[in-house]
Structure formats: structure tokens, C-alpha cells
Design an enzyme around this catalytic site. Sequence first.
Site, PDB file in Angstrom:
ATOM      1  N   SER A 146       0.675  -1.104   0.322  1.00 29.15           N
ATOM      2  CA  SER A 146       0.262   0.082   0.267  1.00 29.15           C
ATOM      3  C   SER A 146       0.862   1.408   0.198  1.00 29.15           C
ATOM      4  O   SER A 146       1.613   1.454   0.440  1.00 29.15           O
ATOM      5  CB  SER A 146      -1.027  -0.562   1.061  1.00 29.15           C
ATOM      6  OG  SER A 146      -2.094   0.912   0.669  1.00 29.15           O
ATOM      7  N   TYR A 160      -2.802  -0.946  10.140  1.00 28.39           N
ATOM      8  CA  TYR A 160      -2.320  -1.581   8.243  1.00 28.39           C
ATOM      9  C   TYR A 160      -0.743  -1.135   8.052  1.00 28.39           C
ATOM     10  O   TYR A 160      -0.621  -1.617   7.193  1.00 28.39           O
ATOM     11  CB  TYR A 160      -3.416  -1.123   8.519  1.00 28.39           C
ATOM     12  CG  TYR A 160      -3.563  -0.937   6.200  1.00 28.39           C
ATOM     13  CD1 TYR A 160      -4.678  -2.332   5.633  1.00 28.39           C
ATOM     14  CD2 TYR A 160      -3.225   0.098   6.015  1.00 28.39           C
ATOM     15  CE1 TYR A 160      -4.332  -2.462   4.396  1.00 28.39           C
ATOM     16  CE2 TYR A 160      -3.630  -0.014   3.993  1.00 28.39           C
ATOM     17  CZ  TYR A 160      -4.116  -1.469   3.712  1.00 28.39           C
ATOM     18  OH  TYR A 160      -3.818  -1.599   2.160  1.00 28.39           O
ATOM     19  N   LYS A 164       1.650  -3.332   6.103  1.00 23.10           N
ATOM     20  CA  LYS A 164       2.933  -2.738   4.938  1.00 23.10           C
ATOM     21  C   LYS A 164       3.907  -2.422   4.338  1.00 23.10           C
ATOM     22  O   LYS A 164       4.183  -3.078   3.784  1.00 23.10           O
ATOM     23  CB  LYS A 164       1.477  -1.928   3.961  1.00 23.10           C
ATOM     24  CG  LYS A 164      -0.361  -2.596   3.219  1.00 23.10           C
ATOM     25  CD  LYS A 164      -0.540  -3.495   3.172  1.00 23.10           C
ATOM     26  CE  LYS A 164      -1.603  -3.973   2.961  1.00 23.10           C
ATOM     27  NZ  LYS A 164      -2.155  -5.010   2.141  1.00 23.10           N
TER      28      LYS A 164
HETATM   29  N1  LIG Z   1      -8.680  -0.280  -2.252  1.00 22.99           N
HETATM   30  C1  LIG Z   1      -7.381   0.758  -2.123  1.00 22.99           C
HETATM   31  O1  LIG Z   1      -7.662   1.777  -2.476  1.00 22.99           O
HETATM   32  C2  LIG Z   1      -6.182   0.190  -1.344  1.00 22.99           C
HETATM   33  C3  LIG Z   1      -4.580   0.817  -1.193  1.00 22.99           C
HETATM   34  C4  LIG Z   1      -4.059  -0.105  -0.973  1.00 22.99           C
HETATM   35  C5  LIG Z   1      -3.655  -0.996  -1.383  1.00 22.99           C
HETATM   36  N2  LIG Z   1      -4.600  -1.971  -1.344  1.00 22.99           N
HETATM   37  C6  LIG Z   1      -4.356  -2.901  -1.114  1.00 22.99           C
HETATM   38  O2  LIG Z   1      -4.867  -3.942  -2.262  1.00 22.99           O
HETATM   39  C7  LIG Z   1      -5.448  -4.977  -1.578  1.00 22.99           C
HETATM   40  C8  LIG Z   1      -6.841  -5.609  -2.056  1.00 22.99           C
HETATM   41  O3  LIG Z   1      -7.479  -4.476  -1.288  1.00 22.99           O
HETATM   42  P1  LIG Z   1      -9.270  -4.100  -1.736  1.00 22.99           P
HETATM   43  O4  LIG Z   1      -9.118  -2.331  -1.861  1.00 22.99           O
HETATM   44  O5  LIG Z   1      -9.598  -5.477  -3.149  1.00 22.99           O
HETATM   45  O6  LIG Z   1      -9.902  -4.324  -0.638  1.00 22.99           O
HETATM   46  P2  LIG Z   1     -11.147  -5.102   0.141  1.00 22.99           P
HETATM   47  O7  LIG Z   1     -11.423  -5.625   1.516  1.00 22.99           O
HETATM   48  O8  LIG Z   1     -12.159  -4.896  -0.914  1.00 22.99           O
HETATM   49  O9  LIG Z   1     -11.134  -6.580  -0.749  1.00 22.99           O
HETATM   50  C9  LIG Z   1     -10.222  -7.348   0.263  1.00 22.99           C
HETATM   51  C10 LIG Z   1     -10.690  -9.023  -0.143  1.00 22.99           C
HETATM   52  O10 LIG Z   1      -9.644  -9.560   0.923  1.00 22.99           O
HETATM   53  C11 LIG Z   1     -10.219 -10.794   1.723  1.00 22.99           C
HETATM   54  N3  LIG Z   1     -10.435 -11.152   2.943  1.00 22.99           N
HETATM   55  C12 LIG Z   1      -9.755 -10.417   4.308  1.00 22.99           C
HETATM   56  N4  LIG Z   1      -9.272 -10.522   5.176  1.00 22.99           N
HETATM   57  C13 LIG Z   1      -9.031 -12.202   4.288  1.00 22.99           C
HETATM   58  C14 LIG Z   1      -8.339 -12.702   5.050  1.00 22.99           C
HETATM   59  N5  LIG Z   1      -8.256 -13.404   6.327  1.00 22.99           N
HETATM   60  N6  LIG Z   1      -8.308 -14.208   4.566  1.00 22.99           N
HETATM   61  C15 LIG Z   1      -9.112 -14.382   3.511  1.00 22.99           C
HETATM   62  N7  LIG Z   1      -8.727 -13.718   2.432  1.00 22.99           N
HETATM   63  C16 LIG Z   1      -8.777 -11.954   3.488  1.00 22.99           C
HETATM   64  C17 LIG Z   1     -11.224 -10.332   2.007  1.00 22.99           C
HETATM   65  O11 LIG Z   1     -12.384 -11.179   2.164  1.00 22.99           O
HETATM   66  C18 LIG Z   1     -11.903  -9.210   0.618  1.00 22.99           C
HETATM   67  O12 LIG Z   1     -12.165 -10.368  -0.493  1.00 22.99           O
HETATM   68  C19 LIG Z   1      -5.545  -5.304   0.172  1.00 22.99           C
HETATM   69  O13 LIG Z   1      -3.643  -5.882  -0.356  1.00 22.99           O
HETATM   70  C20 LIG Z   1      -5.274  -3.896   0.012  1.00 22.99           C
HETATM   71  O14 LIG Z   1      -4.144  -3.623   1.637  1.00 22.99           O
HETATM   72  C21 LIG Z   1      -5.594  -1.740  -1.068  1.00 22.99           C
END
Ligand SMILES: NC(=O)c1ccc[n+]([C@@H]2O[C@H](COP(=O)([O-])OP(=O)(O)OC[C@H]3O[C@@H](n4cnc5c(N)ncnc54)[C@H](O)[C@@H]3O)[C@@H](O)[C@H]2O)c1
Length: 254
Positions: A146, A160, A164
Site C-alpha cells: 500500500s 495497517y 504493509k
Molecule cells: N483499495 C485501495 O485503495 C487500496 C490501497 C492500497 C492498498 N490496497 C491493498 O490492495 C489489496 C486489495 O484491496 P481491496 O481494496 O480490493 O480490498 P477489499 O477489502 O475490497 O478486498 C479484500 C479482500 O480480502 C479478503 N480478506 C480479508 N481478510 C481475509 C482473510 N483473513 N483471509 C482471506 N481473505 C481475506 C476480503 O474478504 C476481501 O474479499 C489489499 O491488500 C489492500 O490492502 C488497497
Amino acid sequence: MVDDLNPGTLGLAGRKVLVTGAAQGIGRACAVWLARLGARVVLADIQDCTGSAAEAGNGATARRLDLCDRAAGEALIADLTAGDDPLYALVNCAGLLIRQPFETITAEQIELHTAVNQTGVFFLARATMEAMRRQGGGGRIVLYTSQGAFTGGSFGSTHYAMNKAALTALMKSMARLGGPDGITVNAISPGAVDTPMFRGGMSEADIAQFCKTIPVGRPAEPQELAAPTAFLLSEWARYITGTTLHVNGGQLMV
Ligand SMILES: NC(=O)c1ccc[n+]([C@@H]2O[C@H](COP(=O)([O-])OP(=O)(O)OC[C@H]3O[C@@H](n4cnc5c(N)ncnc54)[C@H](O)[C@@H]3O)[C@@H](O)[C@H]2O)c1
């Protein structure tokens, strides 16, 4: 010079790829687009991801996995690498963010986030690399980190962001260890991506304020992360390892 890159393909057709966090958001978009590029995708999530697998098609299958359950993660990797059908790549999108103001973050919240975002990813990625070695080497691992790892996070995400940042170190360590076996390990660091995680705990005013600092003026759509993920899995990226690909609309220029 051997000119062995095919201009017509990323080289993903028929390859088995595990995508975690595939029930929604970025993981779902990655699964769908990798399948469209010909990969055979195994989708895993703590939530039901059969809908994502159906959307992906091309033989995609759905598995339940709680990243905190180390034994279950290792069993999944063992299952996916049994026999003569190698696992080509792991894309770890699964992650957890429950926003909490810095002043009130509890030890339990840190433990929960660390169990998912850090310890869980560590054991799944390690099992994957060990299995890739047993298969004879070669493979791709992409860990979703992230922008918060580089900025310290914002809007109640300090705990968080710590996780990361640790994943960035894990990625570099694994890239060094996996290189001799032809296993590349990289990170994708998104900025703002319009998913349930991004919107969770943010007001419309927070989102508007955050997006003002993005030069392209908007958050990414999830599929705009699927494209760089496919690139890192491709033949075209075979010399890229130990690096972080920042996909953030210019919000953070590293
Ligand atoms: N959306 C953003 O702005 C953003 C920014 C920076 C980083 N990220 C990273 O990108 C990745 C995807 O993010 P996103 O926005 O799609 O998030 P999201 O919350 O929409 O999806 C995350 C998924 O991870 C699953 N999950 C959570 N805990 C879990 C566990 N214990 N075991 C298995 N699965 C689990 C959830 O069920 C969900 O389907 C993440 O690692 C997040 O940290 C996202």
C-alpha cells in the site's frame, strides 16, 4: 541476442495462478482479467468467491481460505502443486483495513491486522516459494502492499500501514532468496482504488479531500490494478524482481 519475447502475448495462457482476496475489489478484478488473458485462476478468499470465479471463467475455481489459518494456506498450496500441473504464480490481494484513529488503536486491533496482513501473507508466500522450488523453479509472486507503507497511512490506518511496510521487507527478502530459482517476487503499491476497503470508514468529504491530491484527479478502478498485475506475471517482466510498482495516479512519486 536471443529474441524470445512474443509481441502478441503476455505468456499467461494456460498457467495456473492463485489470487487471494478474490471475492471483491482488486482481487476480483485481477482474477477476471488474468482469466481473460488465458490463465487458469484459482480464487481464494475468507468470503465466498464463487461469483468471482464464474465471472472469470476459463476454468477458474473458488476456494475458501482464511489467511490467518496457516495450516489451511499451506494445505491449499500443497494441493495446487500436487502432480504435474505446476502453480505459476501467487497474487496476494487479501488484506484487512478497519480504520481506527491513531490515539485509540488497541493491541487487539494491531494483532488482528498483523495476523491477516503480515503473518498470514508470510506463511502463504513462503509455502508458495517452497512449492515452486519443489516444482523445479520458476514462478511469480506479487504481494499487494500500500501507499501507506511509504507515507505512514492516513484516515486511521497507522496499524495497517505498519503491516504493509513489513510486507515490503518480506517482498525484498523473498526476491533475494527466490532469484536463483527463477522466482520473481514484487509488490504492487496502490494509492486510492475504488473498492469496499477504500470506502470503508471514509466519508464522502474524506474521499473528496484525499482525491484532491491525486494528479489524475480520481481513484483507480480495480481493473486498473489488474493490468500492472498481469504485466508483473508476464514473460515481459521476467527480469523485474524485488521492486515495488506504484500505481497511484501520481499521488505519491517515489
Ligand atoms: N483499495 C485501495 O485503495 C487500496 C490501497 C492500497 C492498498 N490496497 C491493498 O490492495 C489489496 C486489495 O484491496 P481491496 O481494496 O480490493 O480490498 P477489499 O477489502 O475490497 O478486498 C479484500 C479482500 O480480502 C479478503 N480478506 C480479508 N481478510 C481475509 C482473510 N483473513 N483471509 C482471506 N481473505 C481475506 C476480503 O474478504 C476481501 O474479499 C489489499 O491488500 C489492500 O490492502 C488497497
